[in-house]
Design an enzyme around this catalytic site. Structure first.
Site, short mmCIF file in Angstrom:
data_model
loop_
_atom_site.label_atom_id
_atom_site.label_comp_id
_atom_site.label_asym_id
_atom_site.label_seq_id
_atom_site.Cartn_x
_atom_site.Cartn_y
_atom_site.Cartn_z
N LYS A 87 -31.76 -53.02 -29.53
CA LYS A 87 -31.44 -54.14 -28.63
C LYS A 87 -31.05 -55.41 -29.38
CE LYS A 87 -33.46 -52.64 -24.43
NZ LYS A 87 -33.99 -52.98 -23.15
N LYS A 89 -28.90 -42.79 -24.90
CA LYS A 89 -29.61 -42.54 -23.64
C LYS A 89 -28.95 -43.32 -22.51
CE LYS A 89 -33.04 -46.06 -23.07
NZ LYS A 89 -34.06 -46.47 -22.17
N LYS A 102 -29.81 -48.62 -17.90
CA LYS A 102 -29.35 -49.45 -16.78
C LYS A 102 -28.73 -50.75 -17.25
CE LYS A 102 -34.00 -50.32 -15.39
NZ LYS A 102 -34.75 -50.92 -16.50
#
Ligand code: ATP
Ligand code: LTN
Length: 333
Positions: A114, A195, A198
């Site tokens: 991230k 993966k 969202k």
């Protein structure tokens, strides 16, 4: 008969929930609710570790809560609540942050993913795992249903619980992850090495639980496939098709072998067409229930009751933790 255990898990209101969230986590939330003492929360304090627009955060928080119920959680069985409605999370999060080593946080792959390529990375993203440990340990949870990507965070939570008990005496329960055998890692539709997430900037890479039938059909027809044309489950050599087959299996209840047999000699076209219908049908009841719940406004009541039950449990643990650490009790003589 299984012994009743404490279960806790959370999902971030960082976007619309995906099929990955549903298959990897929410299906198990629902499966565990009747046999165990379950706490499921919307982790808004975690969501703000990356910038969130206030109006979007409000909407997504309510949407995720409504989706919990639409997906089959029964608020009389499981406590459903907002993380920020239970102040003990932030407080225990801080206490555990002081016991977490920099090296441990630096090794976390979610932080690396991230923060990669970002210029300004908030410190909250770095200490995210200590807050997650607090979430789990506050409820003295035995089981934590999560997808495969959360294994590393669970390991750190176990280490922190052990460290606390070693330093201050037996206070916290060391939890176990509860990860599904199939579907623990649903991959992106555009790249089976990542993966499904969202918060991906490419909306074509994920299917949300609220996508319309046409959106679902379009996304699946554009989903990446592998070389060749056979519908075979082979994660090494056919990662894209294997991912689509996993989604098919999870949404239809069929086994991978059955799916393979059905599409033998038929190629990807027919398989993808049917897959879209399987997903549309699986989501239909959830979507119609979702609309009813949102229209009724009952979610606020559910969240209030959930937070009350959660606070009762969390406050006791926090008090015991602080006492063990040597904090003076409030109102003490
Ligand atoms: P974000 O993309 O905003 O980081 P996310 O989609 O990864 O979020 P979370 O809210 O962090 O979702 O995760 C909620 C739960 O869903 C976790 O238990 C996580 O392991 C699970 N989960 C998330 N994505 C997947 C996936 N692709 N496959 C299986 N489980 C998943
Ligand atoms: N870190 C998780 C979300 C999360 C969670 C939790 C999961 C926050 N607190 C407690 C289980 C238990 C994620 O990113 N998926």
């Amino acid at each position: 008969m299984t012994t009743r255990q404490r279960v806790l898990s959370g999902i971030q209101p960082s976007g619309k929930l995906t099929l990955g969230n549903y298959i990897g986590a929410m299906k198990n939330f629902v499966a565990l609710q009747h046999e165990h003492d379950c706490f499921y929360m919307i982790v808004d304090l975690h969501a703000i570790t990356v910038p969130q627009d206030p109006a979007a955060l409000r909407e997504q928080s309510e949407a995720v809560a409504a989706l919990f119920v639409a997906a089959g959680l029964d608020p009389t069985q499981a406590s459903i609540f907002m993380q920020s409605h239970v102040p003990a999370h932030a407080e225990l999060g801080w206490l555990l942050t002081t016991m977490t080593y920099m090296g441990e946080l630096e090794r976390m792959t979610q932080f690396k993913d991230k923060s990669e390529g970002k210029e300004a990375v908030g410190a909250g993203l770095f200490v995210y795992p200590s807050l997650m440990a607090a979430d789990i340990l506050l409820y003295r949870s035995h089981l934590v249903p999560v997808g495969d990507d959360q294994k590393q965070h669970l390991e750190l939570t176990r280490d922190l619980a052990g460290r606390f008990n070693h330093r201050y005496g037996e206070t916290l329960v060391v939890p176990e992850p509860f990860i599904p055998k199939v579907g623990a890692r649903i991959m992106s539709l555009d790249d089976a090495s990542k993966k499904m997430s969202k918060s991906s900037p490419n909306a074509g890479s994920f299917i949300t639980l609220l996508d319309t039938p046409d959106e679902i059909r379009k996304k699946i027809s554009r989903a990446k496939t592998d070389l060749g044309r056979d519908v075979l489950f082979d994660v090494q050599n056919k990662p894209e098709v294997s991912n689509l087959m996993t989604i098919y299996a999870q949404c239809s209840g069929q086994t991978l072998e059955q799916i393979q047999a059905t599409y033998e000699g038929q190629g990807y076209g027919a398989f993808k067409k049917d897959l879209a219908e399987v997903v549309v049908q699986a989501l239909e009841p959830l979507q119609s229930k979702y609309k009813d719940i949102r229209a009724s406004g009952e979610i606020h009541h559910i969240l209030r009751e959930g937070a009350e039950r959660a606070n009762t449990v969390a406050e006791v643990t926090l008090r015991e933790v602080k006492e063990a650490m040597g904090f003076l009790p409030r109102g003490g003589h």
